[in-house]
Scaffold this motif. Structure first.
Motif, PDB file in Angstrom:
ATOM      1  N   VAL A 155     -12.975 -25.644 -57.054  1.00 18.95           N
ATOM      2  CA  VAL A 155     -11.649 -25.262 -57.538  1.00 18.95           C
ATOM      3  C   VAL A 155     -10.894 -24.674 -56.352  1.00 18.95           C
ATOM      4  O   VAL A 155     -11.292 -23.650 -55.806  1.00 18.95           O
ATOM      5  CB  VAL A 155     -11.753 -24.245 -58.683  1.00 18.95           C
ATOM      6  N   PHE A 156      -9.813 -25.347 -55.943  1.00 17.79           N
ATOM      7  CA  PHE A 156      -9.166 -24.945 -54.697  1.00 17.79           C
ATOM      8  C   PHE A 156      -7.672 -24.742 -54.866  1.00 17.79           C
ATOM      9  O   PHE A 156      -7.062 -25.160 -55.856  1.00 17.79           O
ATOM     10  CB  PHE A 156      -9.454 -25.968 -53.595  1.00 17.79           C
ATOM     11  N   ASP A 157      -7.100 -24.077 -53.874  1.00 19.45           N
ATOM     12  CA  ASP A 157      -5.663 -23.821 -53.859  1.00 19.45           C
ATOM     13  C   ASP A 157      -5.200 -23.763 -52.413  1.00 19.45           C
ATOM     14  O   ASP A 157      -5.939 -23.294 -51.528  1.00 19.45           O
ATOM     15  CB  ASP A 157      -5.331 -22.499 -54.565  1.00 19.45           C
ATOM     16  N   VAL A 158      -4.011 -24.273 -52.170  1.00 16.75           N
ATOM     17  CA  VAL A 158      -3.431 -24.184 -50.830  1.00 16.75           C
ATOM     18  C   VAL A 158      -2.150 -23.367 -50.881  1.00 16.75           C
ATOM     19  O   VAL A 158      -1.407 -23.420 -51.865  1.00 16.75           O
ATOM     20  CB  VAL A 158      -3.127 -25.582 -50.230  1.00 16.75           C
ATOM     21  N   GLU A 159      -1.918 -22.585 -49.846  1.00 17.17           N
ATOM     22  CA  GLU A 159      -0.619 -21.954 -49.619  1.00 17.17           C
ATOM     23  C   GLU A 159      -0.017 -22.646 -48.408  1.00 17.17           C
ATOM     24  O   GLU A 159      -0.719 -22.936 -47.429  1.00 17.17           O
ATOM     25  CB  GLU A 159      -0.762 -20.456 -49.378  1.00 17.17           C
ATOM     26  N   THR A 160       1.270 -22.934 -48.480  1.00 17.62           N
ATOM     27  CA  THR A 160       1.908 -23.773 -47.472  1.00 17.62           C
ATOM     28  C   THR A 160       3.231 -23.171 -46.998  1.00 17.62           C
ATOM     29  O   THR A 160       3.747 -22.225 -47.602  1.00 17.62           O
ATOM     30  CB  THR A 160       2.180 -25.177 -48.049  1.00 17.62           C
ATOM     31  N   THR A 161       3.785 -23.761 -45.951  1.00 19.06           N
ATOM     32  CA  THR A 161       5.077 -23.296 -45.434  1.00 19.06           C
ATOM     33  C   THR A 161       6.241 -23.870 -46.226  1.00 19.06           C
ATOM     34  O   THR A 161       7.387 -23.509 -45.985  1.00 19.06           O
ATOM     35  CB  THR A 161       5.238 -23.693 -43.961  1.00 19.06           C
ATOM     36  N   GLY A 162       5.989 -24.776 -47.143  1.00 17.42           N
ATOM     37  CA  GLY A 162       7.030 -25.393 -47.957  1.00 17.42           C
ATOM     38  C   GLY A 162       6.429 -26.382 -48.921  1.00 17.42           C
ATOM     39  O   GLY A 162       5.209 -26.430 -49.104  1.00 17.42           O
ATOM     40  N   LEU A 163       7.281 -27.206 -49.523  1.00 19.31           N
ATOM     41  CA  LEU A 163       6.834 -28.115 -50.573  1.00 19.31           C
ATOM     42  C   LEU A 163       6.542 -29.529 -50.081  1.00 19.31           C
ATOM     43  O   LEU A 163       6.039 -30.349 -50.848  1.00 19.31           O
ATOM     44  CB  LEU A 163       7.889 -28.186 -51.687  1.00 19.31           C
ATOM     45  N   SER A 164       6.865 -29.827 -48.832  1.00 14.42           N
ATOM     46  CA  SER A 164       6.700 -31.184 -48.329  1.00 14.42           C
ATOM     47  C   SER A 164       5.395 -31.336 -47.569  1.00 14.42           C
ATOM     48  O   SER A 164       5.166 -30.646 -46.572  1.00 14.42           O
ATOM     49  CB  SER A 164       7.870 -31.559 -47.413  1.00 14.42           C
ATOM     50  N   ALA A 165       4.561 -32.249 -48.034  1.00 13.68           N
ATOM     51  CA  ALA A 165       3.301 -32.523 -47.336  1.00 13.68           C
ATOM     52  C   ALA A 165       3.544 -33.220 -46.007  1.00 13.68           C
ATOM     53  O   ALA A 165       2.641 -33.284 -45.164  1.00 13.68           O
ATOM     54  CB  ALA A 165       2.393 -33.388 -48.216  1.00 13.68           C
ATOM     55  N   VAL A 166       4.759 -33.732 -45.790  1.00 17.55           N
ATOM     56  CA  VAL A 166       5.101 -34.410 -44.543  1.00 17.55           C
ATOM     57  C   VAL A 166       5.663 -33.434 -43.523  1.00 17.55           C
ATOM     58  O   VAL A 166       5.275 -33.440 -42.356  1.00 17.55           O
ATOM     59  CB  VAL A 166       6.117 -35.543 -44.803  1.00 17.55           C
ATOM     60  N   TYR A 167       6.579 -32.565 -43.963  1.00 16.43           N
ATOM     61  CA  TYR A 167       7.295 -31.700 -43.027  1.00 16.43           C
ATOM     62  C   TYR A 167       6.730 -30.284 -42.969  1.00 16.43           C
ATOM     63  O   TYR A 167       7.062 -29.517 -42.064  1.00 16.43           O
ATOM     64  CB  TYR A 167       8.780 -31.646 -43.407  1.00 16.43           C
ATOM     65  N   ASP A 168       5.910 -29.896 -43.944  1.00 15.69           N
ATOM     66  CA  ASP A 168       5.338 -28.553 -43.982  1.00 15.69           C
ATOM     67  C   ASP A 168       3.836 -28.623 -43.751  1.00 15.69           C
ATOM     68  O   ASP A 168       3.254 -29.706 -43.664  1.00 15.69           O
ATOM     69  CB  ASP A 168       5.667 -27.875 -45.319  1.00 15.69           C
ATOM     70  N   THR A 169       3.191 -27.458 -43.699  1.00 17.96           N
ATOM     71  CA  THR A 169       1.774 -27.435 -43.364  1.00 17.96           C
ATOM     72  C   THR A 169       1.041 -26.370 -44.155  1.00 17.96           C
ATOM     73  O   THR A 169       1.648 -25.423 -44.673  1.00 17.96           O
ATOM     74  CB  THR A 169       1.583 -27.180 -41.848  1.00 17.96           C
ATOM     75  N   ILE A 170      -0.262 -26.515 -44.257  1.00 19.83           N
ATOM     76  CA  ILE A 170      -1.125 -25.547 -44.931  1.00 19.83           C
ATOM     77  C   ILE A 170      -1.265 -24.306 -44.063  1.00 19.83           C
ATOM     78  O   ILE A 170      -1.493 -24.408 -42.860  1.00 19.83           O
ATOM     79  CB  ILE A 170      -2.513 -26.168 -45.200  1.00 19.83           C
ATOM     80  N   ILE A 171      -1.122 -23.127 -44.693  1.00 22.24           N
ATOM     81  CA  ILE A 171      -1.378 -21.880 -43.957  1.00 22.24           C
ATOM     82  C   ILE A 171      -2.566 -21.112 -44.545  1.00 22.24           C
ATOM     83  O   ILE A 171      -3.076 -20.195 -43.910  1.00 22.24           O
ATOM     84  CB  ILE A 171      -0.135 -20.965 -43.923  1.00 22.24           C
ATOM     85  N   GLU A 172      -2.990 -21.480 -45.743  1.00 22.12           N
ATOM     86  CA  GLU A 172      -4.206 -20.899 -46.320  1.00 22.12           C
ATOM     87  C   GLU A 172      -4.854 -21.917 -47.239  1.00 22.12           C
ATOM     88  O   GLU A 172      -4.174 -22.572 -48.039  1.00 22.12           O
ATOM     89  CB  GLU A 172      -3.911 -19.616 -47.100  1.00 22.12           C
ATOM     90  N   LEU A 173      -6.145 -22.065 -47.118  1.00 26.62           N
ATOM     91  CA  LEU A 173      -6.921 -22.963 -47.967  1.00 26.62           C
ATOM     92  C   LEU A 173      -8.131 -22.194 -48.466  1.00 26.62           C
ATOM     93  O   LEU A 173      -8.906 -21.662 -47.672  1.00 26.62           O
ATOM     94  CB  LEU A 173      -7.355 -24.194 -47.172  1.00 26.62           C
ATOM     95  N   ALA A 174      -8.256 -22.091 -49.782  1.00 30.33           N
ATOM     96  CA  ALA A 174      -9.358 -21.317 -50.360  1.00 30.33           C
ATOM     97  C   ALA A 174      -9.911 -22.043 -51.575  1.00 30.33           C
ATOM     98  O   ALA A 174      -9.193 -22.797 -52.247  1.00 30.33           O
ATOM     99  CB  ALA A 174      -8.891 -19.916 -50.744  1.00 30.33           C
ATOM    100  N   ALA A 175     -11.179 -21.817 -51.854  1.00 30.16           N
ATOM    101  CA  ALA A 175     -11.828 -22.496 -52.970  1.00 30.16           C
ATOM    102  C   ALA A 175     -13.044 -21.720 -53.432  1.00 30.16           C
ATOM    103  O   ALA A 175     -13.631 -20.940 -52.674  1.00 30.16           O
ATOM    104  CB  ALA A 175     -12.236 -23.916 -52.565  1.00 30.16           C
ATOM    105  N   VAL A 176     -13.394 -21.949 -54.687  1.00 32.32           N
ATOM    106  CA  VAL A 176     -14.667 -21.463 -55.215  1.00 32.32           C
ATOM    107  C   VAL A 176     -15.445 -22.657 -55.712  1.00 32.32           C
ATOM    108  O   VAL A 176     -14.879 -23.614 -56.250  1.00 32.32           O
ATOM    109  CB  VAL A 176     -14.466 -20.441 -56.356  1.00 32.32           C
ATOM    110  N   LYS A 177     -16.759 -22.635 -55.507  1.00 26.58           N
ATOM    111  CA  LYS A 177     -17.632 -23.705 -55.978  1.00 26.58           C
ATOM    112  C   LYS A 177     -18.349 -23.201 -57.222  1.00 26.58           C
ATOM    113  O   LYS A 177     -18.954 -22.129 -57.209  1.00 26.58           O
ATOM    114  CB  LYS A 177     -18.632 -24.104 -54.883  1.00 26.58           C
TER     115      LYS A 177
END
Length: 413
Positions: free
Chosen positions: A32-54
């Protein structure tokens, strides 16, 4: 005289599961994962936090948490929304390293996210752009947003914080990836139990079996589209669709399921509409290649002058003017690639520039119920041909643009 209407187009059903597999849900391992990003575009923005629990057997057995360095200052909006500051990501590893470690950590376990299309969009874009992989993630996926809409249609909304409150699941520091992932994990366990008991769903590939049934049109997000009648048959079908949308498919707004539009499409020309249309939004958030399948549904693609999209910059949905013009340019290129007319339209709401005040009064009177009150209204008066050519001069070769519009005008008559 040409008759037409802007509609709210919805899919007959939105998938709960992606990459379906005949995998027993009770025995599966979930990431179960979640990303925090610099914006809503997967093309123009980028991931700044990636976290998950197994999760296995109803228990969290492992965790993954990492910041990623975007290599530029975070916007005030990003900091306010996520609580992530420049100091927290300044010395973090590059996104490519984080994504590579995550890919290895998840293996072939089932991926779970709330509004999975967003999180998977960023993950797949990262696979392609950073890891040089042409394939998307092949893991089975469950979207708890769509699962919630399916299991609990009576709820007013299905946001993560709303569902957690409803089921007494603790959610601290909402919009921080690790806390959202943990809360989504516990929410998933509750949902899968209800799915088994109430719907007799035991396998991953059973989750989509009810897609498109009953009130599925209510669970789908509306996209704007333009319908223009070419002839008397088209005009009759236009009236038919408007009636259906108000009598049989009204939910908050009149909606037209895609299947109904397909059924009554004869004599109609279907355009991709404004920034609320799925082609423009797709181009904002995805690569041009991924938007091809979306654009194939339409007879022509629409673009507006950059000034009409200025609210997207204000809301930080598009990074800057350069990115906005790139999106418009990519839609024009996509139309040429698919041999579809690209029409420059003004999203006209009134005739003269000074008439803007009347629209502003109307929308302001509706208060917070109208999302247009959250930003400055764009200038959407009727522009002359010369004004439109000037607005699109950044595309170059004005003659080709004029010829393209003339070709479409002849087709429409």
């Amino acid at each position: 005289m040409m008759y037409g209407v802007e509609i709210n187009l919805v899919d007959d059903g939105v998938p709960i599961a992606y990459n379906p597999e005949h995998r027993l849900l009770e025995d599966a391992t979930y990431v179960v994962f979640d990303v925090e990003t610099t914006g809503l575009s997967a093309v123009y923005d980028t991931i700044i936090e990636l976290a998950a629990v197994k999760i296995k057997g109803g228990e969290i057995i492992d965790r993954f948490e990492a910041f990623a360095n975007p290599h530029h200052p975070l916007s005030a909006t990003t900091i306010e929304l996520t609580g992530i500051t420049d100091d927290m990501v300044r010395d973090a590893p590059d996104v490519v390293d984080v994504v590579r470690d995550f890919k290895e950590w998840i293996g072939q376990d089932i991926l779970v996210a709330h509004n999975a299309s967003f999180d998977m969009g960023f993950l797949n874009a990262a696979y392609k752009r950073l890891l040089k992989k042409t394939d998307k993630a092949s893991n089975p996926v469950i979207d708890t947003l769509e699962l919630g809409r399916f299991l609990y249609p009576e709820f007013k909304n299905h946001r993560l914080n709303t569902l957690c409150k409803k089921f007494d699941i603790e959610l601290t520091q909402h919009h921080r990836a690790i806390y959202d992932a943990e809360a989504t994990g516990y929410l998933m366990l509750k949902m899968l139990k209800d799915a088994a008991e109430k719907k007799e769903i035991a396998y991953h590939d059973q989750l989509n079996e009810n897609m498109g049934q009953s009130n599925a049109y209510q669970r789908s997000r509306p996209y704007h589209a333009t319908l223009i009648a070419q002839n008397e048959t088209g005009l009759k079908n236009l009236f038919k669709l408007v009636s259906l949308s108000h009598i049989h498919y009204f939910y908050r707004v009149p909606r037209i399921p895609r299947s109904q539009l397909e059924k009554y499409r004869e004599g109609l020309i279907v355009g991709s509409a404004c920034d609320k249309g799925e082609v423009f939004e797709g181009m904002m958030q995805k690569s041009p290649d991924e938007v091809e399948d979306i654009a194939a549904f339409y007879d022509y693609l629409e673009v507006h002058p950059p000034e009409v999209y200025q609210h997207l910059l204000q809301l930080e949905l598009v990074r800057d003017e350069r990115a906005l013009k790139e999106i418009i340019t990519n839609i024009v290129k996509l139309g040429e690639k698919l041999n579809k007319p690209v029409v420059a339209t003004g999203n006209v709401h009134y005739l003269h520039p000074e008439d803007k005040i009347y629209r502003k009064i109307l929308i302001s009177s509706q208060g917070g119920a109208n999302p247009l009150n959250r930003h400055e209204l764009p200038k959407v008066h009727f522009r002359t041909t010369d004004e439109m050519l000037e607005a699109f001069s950044f595309l170059g070769d004005e003659k080709s643009e004029r010829d393209r519009r003339n070709k479409y005008a002849k087709k429409s008559i």
